[in-house]
Write a protein that holds these residues in place. Structure first.
Motif, PDB file in Angstrom:
ATOM      1  N   HIS B 327      10.182  52.553 -26.466  1.00 38.19           N
ATOM      2  CA  HIS B 327      10.650  51.185 -26.319  1.00 38.19           C
ATOM      3  C   HIS B 327       9.545  50.278 -25.816  1.00 38.19           C
ATOM      4  N   THR B 328       8.372  50.456 -26.386  1.00 38.44           N
ATOM      5  CA  THR B 328       7.287  49.535 -26.068  1.00 38.44           C
ATOM      6  C   THR B 328       6.812  48.882 -27.359  1.00 38.44           C
ATOM      7  N   VAL B 329       5.875  48.008 -27.216  1.00 42.54           N
ATOM      8  CA  VAL B 329       5.397  47.236 -28.353  1.00 42.54           C
ATOM      9  C   VAL B 329       4.680  48.107 -29.386  1.00 42.54           C
ATOM     10  N   MET B 330       4.488  49.390 -29.032  1.00 44.43           N
ATOM     11  CA  MET B 330       3.787  50.263 -29.967  1.00 44.43           C
ATOM     12  C   MET B 330       4.577  50.516 -31.235  1.00 44.43           C
ATOM     13  N   PHE B 331       5.892  50.525 -31.124  1.00 43.89           N
ATOM     14  CA  PHE B 331       6.674  50.950 -32.279  1.00 43.89           C
ATOM     15  C   PHE B 331       7.558  49.854 -32.826  1.00 43.89           C
ATOM     16  N   TYR B 332       7.960  50.060 -34.051  1.00 39.82           N
ATOM     17  CA  TYR B 332       8.757  49.121 -34.836  1.00 39.82           C
ATOM     18  C   TYR B 332      10.029  48.708 -34.117  1.00 39.82           C
ATOM     19  N   GLY B 333      10.652  49.649 -33.418  1.00 35.73           N
ATOM     20  CA  GLY B 333      11.970  49.391 -32.859  1.00 35.73           C
ATOM     21  C   GLY B 333      12.001  48.306 -31.811  1.00 35.73           C
ATOM     22  N   TYR B 334      10.843  48.060 -31.214  1.00 30.01           N
ATOM     23  CA  TYR B 334      10.787  47.089 -30.122  1.00 30.01           C
ATOM     24  C   TYR B 334      10.901  45.662 -30.624  1.00 30.01           C
ATOM     25  N   TYR B 335      10.498  45.467 -31.873  1.00 29.12           N
ATOM     26  CA  TYR B 335      10.388  44.100 -32.383  1.00 29.12           C
ATOM     27  C   TYR B 335      11.769  43.545 -32.692  1.00 29.12           C
ATOM     28  N   THR B 336      11.952  42.283 -32.381  1.00 27.50           N
ATOM     29  CA  THR B 336      13.264  41.677 -32.567  1.00 27.50           C
ATOM     30  C   THR B 336      13.266  40.851 -33.837  1.00 27.50           C
ATOM     31  N   ASN B 337      14.454  40.586 -34.311  1.00 27.90           N
ATOM     32  CA  ASN B 337      14.553  39.719 -35.482  1.00 27.90           C
ATOM     33  C   ASN B 337      14.907  38.311 -35.068  1.00 27.90           C
ATOM     34  N   SER B 338      14.354  37.935 -33.923  1.00 30.47           N
ATOM     35  CA  SER B 338      14.692  36.598 -33.423  1.00 30.47           C
ATOM     36  C   SER B 338      13.540  35.653 -33.689  1.00 30.47           C
ATOM     37  N   ILE B 339      13.839  34.426 -33.499  1.00 36.40           N
ATOM     38  CA  ILE B 339      12.788  33.406 -33.586  1.00 36.40           C
ATOM     39  C   ILE B 339      12.486  32.993 -32.175  1.00 36.40           C
ATOM     40  N   THR B 340      11.299  33.351 -31.760  1.00 32.67           N
ATOM     41  CA  THR B 340      10.997  33.092 -30.352  1.00 32.67           C
ATOM     42  C   THR B 340      10.628  31.635 -30.167  1.00 32.67           C
ATOM     43  N   ASN B 341      11.094  31.145 -29.055  1.00 34.68           N
ATOM     44  CA  ASN B 341      10.834  29.741 -28.728  1.00 34.68           C
ATOM     45  C   ASN B 341      10.033  29.704 -27.461  1.00 34.68           C
ATOM     46  N   THR B 342       8.828  29.278 -27.569  1.00 39.14           N
ATOM     47  CA  THR B 342       8.070  29.161 -26.327  1.00 39.14           C
ATOM     48  C   THR B 342       7.777  27.703 -26.097  1.00 39.14           C
ATOM     49  N   SER B 343       7.950  27.325 -24.880  1.00 38.21           N
ATOM     50  CA  SER B 343       7.615  25.942 -24.563  1.00 38.21           C
ATOM     51  C   SER B 343       6.543  25.955 -23.511  1.00 38.21           C
ATOM     52  N   TYR B 344       5.560  25.171 -23.714  1.00 34.08           N
ATOM     53  CA  TYR B 344       4.495  25.112 -22.734  1.00 34.08           C
ATOM     54  C   TYR B 344       4.110  23.672 -22.484  1.00 34.08           C
ATOM     55  N   GLY B 345       3.358  23.524 -21.469  1.00 38.17           N
ATOM     56  CA  GLY B 345       3.097  22.152 -21.001  1.00 38.17           C
ATOM     57  C   GLY B 345       4.271  21.715 -20.159  1.00 38.17           C
ATOM     58  N   GLY B 346       4.114  20.781 -19.308  1.00 43.66           N
ATOM     59  CA  GLY B 346       5.219  20.400 -18.424  1.00 43.66           C
ATOM     60  C   GLY B 346       5.595  18.946 -18.567  1.00 43.66           C
ATOM     61  N   GLY B 347       6.755  18.682 -18.156  1.00 43.25           N
ATOM     62  CA  GLY B 347       7.189  17.291 -18.079  1.00 43.25           C
ATOM     63  C   GLY B 347       7.423  16.679 -19.443  1.00 43.25           C
ATOM     64  N   ALA B 348       6.911  15.539 -19.629  1.00 43.76           N
ATOM     65  CA  ALA B 348       7.159  14.814 -20.879  1.00 43.76           C
ATOM     66  C   ALA B 348       6.396  15.436 -22.041  1.00 43.76           C
ATOM     67  N   ALA B 349       5.363  16.174 -21.731  1.00 49.65           N
ATOM     68  CA  ALA B 349       4.525  16.677 -22.818  1.00 49.65           C
ATOM     69  C   ALA B 349       4.840  18.111 -23.197  1.00 49.65           C
ATOM     70  N   THR B 350       6.101  18.567 -22.955  1.00 50.50           N
ATOM     71  CA  THR B 350       6.436  19.938 -23.360  1.00 50.50           C
ATOM     72  C   THR B 350       6.447  20.027 -24.866  1.00 50.50           C
ATOM     73  N   ARG B 351       5.869  21.122 -25.328  1.00 52.96           N
ATOM     74  CA  ARG B 351       5.880  21.327 -26.775  1.00 52.96           C
ATOM     75  C   ARG B 351       6.504  22.679 -27.046  1.00 52.96           C
ATOM     76  N   HIS B 352       7.296  22.702 -28.086  1.00 50.24           N
ATOM     77  CA  HIS B 352       7.907  23.962 -28.469  1.00 50.24           C
ATOM     78  C   HIS B 352       7.182  24.530 -29.666  1.00 50.24           C
ATOM     79  N   SER B 353       7.012  25.834 -29.637  1.00 47.25           N
ATOM     80  CA  SER B 353       6.494  26.468 -30.850  1.00 47.25           C
ATOM     81  C   SER B 353       7.434  27.596 -31.188  1.00 47.25           C
ATOM     82  N   THR B 354       7.816  27.629 -32.436  1.00 52.32           N
ATOM     83  CA  THR B 354       8.701  28.710 -32.862  1.00 52.32           C
ATOM     84  C   THR B 354       7.894  29.717 -33.641  1.00 52.32           C
ATOM     85  N   TYR B 355       8.287  30.922 -33.518  1.00 54.45           N
ATOM     86  CA  TYR B 355       7.560  31.990 -34.200  1.00 54.45           C
ATOM     87  C   TYR B 355       8.582  32.985 -34.711  1.00 54.45           C
TER      88      TYR B 355
END
Lengths: 189, 775
Positions: B327-355
């Motif tokens: 159950h680590t990143v080494m194997f296929y099973g760990y990977y999700t079929n989700s679309i990850t949403n990361t937001s970085y930067g703070g305040g008014a300048a937050t940007r989202h990136s989907t992957y």
């Protein structure tokens, strides 16, 4: 070792890079090795000649049966004594380098194998070539009968215009049939 | 009687008589200026030698030729007719036949020495004139390419490709001509031409100075470049930047010293194994970089929330790949079929990136395989092109003699051995007219049984093949090598085929019955185990096996020589390992990293074992042809098989529903398809991509037509090659005829010279006869 006199000036370095197939590191390494061969008092001047005996002490050439011919071919000395300047040394390394073209290599191989310097490989040249290849000891030499037969076979295969000698074009034609030549005809410092 | 008289006064006895077009007088007149002209050049020692040698050669050739003539029936040439001594009475013809002459005269010798075919390889001025005409050709070619639009002077089609005839001038003029030509070339062409000239550095430097100095004086209009050539300049500079980047990578000099030592002692053959290892390292590094950036790092940065990482780390996981690692990143099973949403930067300048991990997984694997395929096919075709010869002429002896010496070998004992090998080869040539219940550690450990068995088979069967080969008798050593490679290859292909069937055909389909939640991870773990076991067995074989074999052969069999490094077997092992890596990258994205570590360790281990246990092979190894073979084996059964398996997996097999980035889909391929289909709505600007996909990729007519065009082009090229073969044989015949002409001319020259010198004794003879007659 680190004095400015024994360093290569930058313009010379770039000129050598343009005119030979060597990279900058290879030229600098060649310069280091060459200055080691020079006697201590000669190291300051740039166009000194290293005598043949000293060149032949290099490990890359020491046990090569063609070492004397190589030095004679690349030497530009008036006295034809096989001594090399640094530029001759660079010419040598360039012809034997990784990126040299097949044509340059085959041209110099022809001149190295042409023991009597007459512009073609005749029977005498081929005989000396085979003797160099098979070694100096008596038990590895071919008998005269075998030698004669071998040279006749070689001439039959490679002498296209049937004049009894192999000239440069015929030699290059033979070489082009071997894909291994470029990788065998290499000397790396 | 008549004949004998004419025989005495005319040494070159012409059977054809007066009807021959080669009239004596004509020949004599045409050669006399040559004889007068040949200046007072001192005959050096080398040339004196040539006189005797030439004479001997001519004599021997004569004998050969006369035999040939008797067989062929002669050609339509008076010289040939003359040589046919069908006059049985004149056995004296051989000795007095001028072509068997013992000594060439000085004039003939000088002419012979100054023939272009002989000075080409030796004299500075001949080289310069040759490169002069070559640079002229290049200049014309470049001009007609770049200045089509400003066609004021030399773009006429009639001149294109023609050699401009330079009048016969002296050395200085040729040099000036060369300098002029060099100036009008581009800088890159000039540099390439200067580098390729086989003259001394001083000469090249002088030419370069002259060419550069004069060039800077040209008016500006000559230096204007057309738009077309500017584009070419851009592409050329881009290519040169790419090649300098590659050369930088090469200059990193990974293992340079080690490789030099190996080649210095063992030669080019064994070196090719280590170079192949280096190539595989490069492939794996590329794969690692791609999967690392696009899969591992995004998923590691966004770990899935509900993964139950219950197991703790014990040492066994390093071997089985299971347990903690499942159950680590080494194997296929760990990977999700989700679309990850990361937001970085703070305040008014937050940007989202989907992957989108699902899409990323699909496209990353696809693109990685595609790039590997392109690189492999390119290097295979380059390597094939280097070793393919259109005209397979008979006999390889001359090639062997001229190209056999390996200049890289510097150790004295290796040099001596090389000489011995060559001698043996040449002498030989002469003598001849060659699958649970509860996942526990115990169960995991039992999983190691299959890889161990497969690796043991891989280890023992090749040795068995060697024993069998020793009992069989082969025509030539190359047949033996090819049979050994073929047997090993069949073994590995079969092993891999059975394993693929076992994984993809049975486990993937029937995963539930083995109570496997995630069959992909399981297959990934299997592959990891196989790779590891393969490595461990190779280590054991190298450390213990080769060492023991050396002791055995020296003590028990009392052989003086150490065992030989088996290049073919080791290369096949590398290819097998690489196939496993390619098969497994879909299920275990970090497998290339494991392979990289394995290759690094393998390099040092094999090198150490080589130095200690092995010695140089008796038979030389045809390095470049074998390299072609290995790259071809890497491409065809290995990469193609892996690509087919991966494609089959992506296309047909149903991914597990509970793990991995493709959970819920019917097949992995559908993720891409769905995305393309809904691209229309989500992103209208990329709608053309959907159209392209529907009408081209999924359209069978397009694929058929592309395949048809490809076959037609291949057929065309084979026809071209056939035509070239015919032309080559015609040209050889023509060259032979020219050689005959040359000999004929030299002989007539010789006679002409002799007649000039023997005319006085003959006159004396005639005069004495007259005197005796009148008396």
């Amino acid at each position: 070792m680190g004095t400015t006199a024994s360093q290569l000036p930058k313009d010379l370095l770039s000129e050598y890079q343009e005119l030979t197939f060597l990279t900058k590191q290879e030229i600098l390494l060649a310069h280091n090795r060459f200055t080691e061969l020079l006697a201590k008092e000669d190291r300051s001047s740039t166009s000194q000649r290293v005598p043949l005996e000293k060149v032949l002490t290099m490990p890359e050439l020491k046990s090569n049966p063609f070492r004397k011919r190589i030095c004679h071919v690349f030497s530009t000395s008036e006295a034809k004594d096989g001594s090399l300047t640094f530029e001759d040394f660079l010419d040598l390394l360039s012809a034997f380098s990784d990126s040299a073209t097949l044509e340059i290599k085959s041209h110099y191989a022809f001149r190295i194998f042409d023991f009597d310097d007459d512009g073609t490989l005749d029977r005498g040249d081929l005989e000396k070539l085979v003797n160099c290849l098979t070694g100096e000891t008596d038990d590895t030499r071919l008998t005269p009968e075998e030698m004669r037969q071998l040279i006749s076979n070689i001439l039959e295969e490679s002498d296209i215009d049937k004049d009894g000698t192999v000239n440069l074009s015929e030699f290059q034609h033979v070489i082009s049939r071997s894909p291994d030549f470029v990788s065998s005809f290499k000397i790396v410092l | 009687m008549d004949r004998r008289v004419s025989f005495d006064s005319n040494p070159h006895h012409m059977e054809a008589g007066p009807e021959s077009p080669w009239d004596e007088g004509v020949a004599h007149r045409s050669f006399s200026p040559l004889i007068e002209d040949s200046g007072p050049r001192p005959i050096g020692h080398g040339e004196a030698l040539e006189m005797a040698d030439l004479a001997v050669e001519e004599e021997e050739e004569e004998e050969e030729e006369e035999q040939e003539e008797e067989e062929e029936g002669g050609r339509d040439n008076p010289a040939f007719l003359a040589r046919q001594s069908d006059d049985p009475g004149s056995s004296a013809t051989r000795e007095t036949n001028p072509l068997v002459r013992q000594r060439w005269s000085a004039a003939t010798q000088r002419v012979l020495c100054s023939m272009p075919s002989r000075t080409m390889g030796r004299a500075q001025d001949a080289i310069i004139s040759r490169y002069c005409s070559r640079s002229e050709q290049l200049r014309l070619r470049r001009q007609t390419q770049t200045s089509i639009r400003d066609s004021d002077r030399s773009a006429r089609p009639s001149i294109r490709g023609y050699r401009m005839e330079v009048e016969p001038e002296e050395e200085e003029n040729k040099k000036e001509q060369l300098v002029t030509n060099l100036q009008s070339l581009s800088a890159a062409d000039r540099m390439r031409m200067l580098r390729a000239m086989p003259v001394s550095m001083a000469e090249k430097s002088e030419l370069r100075k002259l060419a550069c100095n004069l060039k800077s004086g040209l008016p500006l209009s000559h230096r204007e470049v057309s738009c077309h050539s500017r584009l070419k300049y851009c592409t050329a500079s881009a290519l040169s930047a790419w090649s300098s980047c590659l050369s930088f990578l090469q200059s990193l000099q990974l293992w340079q010293v080690a490789l030099k030592r190996v080649s210095g002692r063992f030669g080019t053959g064994v070196l090719s194994y280590f170079l192949f290892l280096k190539t595989l390292l490069f492939f794996n590094a590329l794969l690692f970089v791609i999967t690392g950036f696009f899969l591992v790092i995004p998923q590691a940065a966004n770990p899935p929330r509900h993964e139950a990482g219950n197991a703790s780390f014990t040492g066994l996981e390093l071997f089985t790949g299971g347990g903690y690692f499942t159950h680590t990143v080494m194997f296929y099973g760990y990977y999700t079929n989700s679309i990850t949403n990361t937001s970085y930067g703070g305040g008014a300048a937050t940007r989202h990136s989907t992957y989108n991990i699902t899409l990323a997984y699909f496209f990353t694997i696809g693109i990685a395989f595609f790039i590997t395929c392109i690189i492999l096919v390119y290097s295979m075709s380059k390597s094939f092109g280097r070793s393919f010869r259109i005209y397979k002429s008979q006999g390889n002896l001359a090639v062997k003699v001229f190209c056999v010496w390996d200049f890289k070998v510097i150790k004295v004992s290796s040099v001596k051995l090389q000489s011995e090998n060559i001698c043996t080869q040449l002498k030989d040539n002469q003598q001849k007219a060659s699958s649970r219940t509860v996942s526990s550690l115990q169960w995991e450990a039992r999983m190691l049984a299959l890889p161990v068995m497969v690796s043991a088979i891989n280890l023992l069967l090749p040795s068995f093949f060697n024993i069998v080969a020793w009992m069989e008798e082969y025509d030539s050593p190359s047949v033996r090598i090819h049979v050994a490679i073929f047997r090993n290859l069949m073994l590995k292909v079969n092993v891999l085929g059975v394993l693929c069937y076992h994984w993809l055909g049975r486990i993937a389909v029937d995963g539930q019955s083995l109570s496997l939640e995630c069959w992909e991870s399981f297959v990934g773990q299997e592959l990891y185990r196989f790779l590891l076991m393969d490595f461990i067995f190779m280590v054991l074989d190298t450390l213990i096996g080769e060492f023991l074999w050396k002791l055995f052969s020296q003590r028990v069999l009392r052989r003086k020589r150490k065992p030989v490094f088996d290049i073919a077997r080791n290369v096949l092992e590398l290819i097998y390992g690489q196939t496993l890596a390619w098969l497994g990258v879909l299920f275990m994205p970090l497998l290339p990293a494991v392979q990289i570590i394995k290759l690094l360790l393998l390099f040092y281990m094999k090198k150490a074992s080589l130095m200690v246990n092995c010695q140089v092979a008796r038979k030389p190894w045809r390095a470049s042809q074998m390299s072609t073979l290995f790259i071809t084996l890497l491409c065809f059964p290995s990469f193609l098989g892996a690509a087919v398996s991966v494609t089959y997996t992506m296309w047909t097999l149903k991914p597990s529903s509970k793990c991995g980035p493709f959970r819920g889909l019917q097949s992995m391929f559908l993720s891409g398809k769905h995305w393309i289909e809904q691209l229309q709505e989500s992103n209208p600007s990329l709608g053309w991509l959907t159209w392209v996909h529907i009408s081209l990729v999924e359209n069978p007519i397009f694929l058929f037509s592309v395949a048809g065009i490809f076959l037609i082009v291949t057929y065309f090229y084979t026809q071209v090659v056939d035509g070239q073969r015919k032309i080559i044989s015609l040209l050889q015949e023509q060259i032979e005829n020219e050689g005959q002409d040359k000999k004929f001319l030299i002989c007539r020259l010789q006679e002409a010279h002799e007649r000039k010198h023997t005319v006085s004794p003959r006159r004396r003879q005639l005069r004495s006869r007259e005197d005796s007659g009148t008396d």
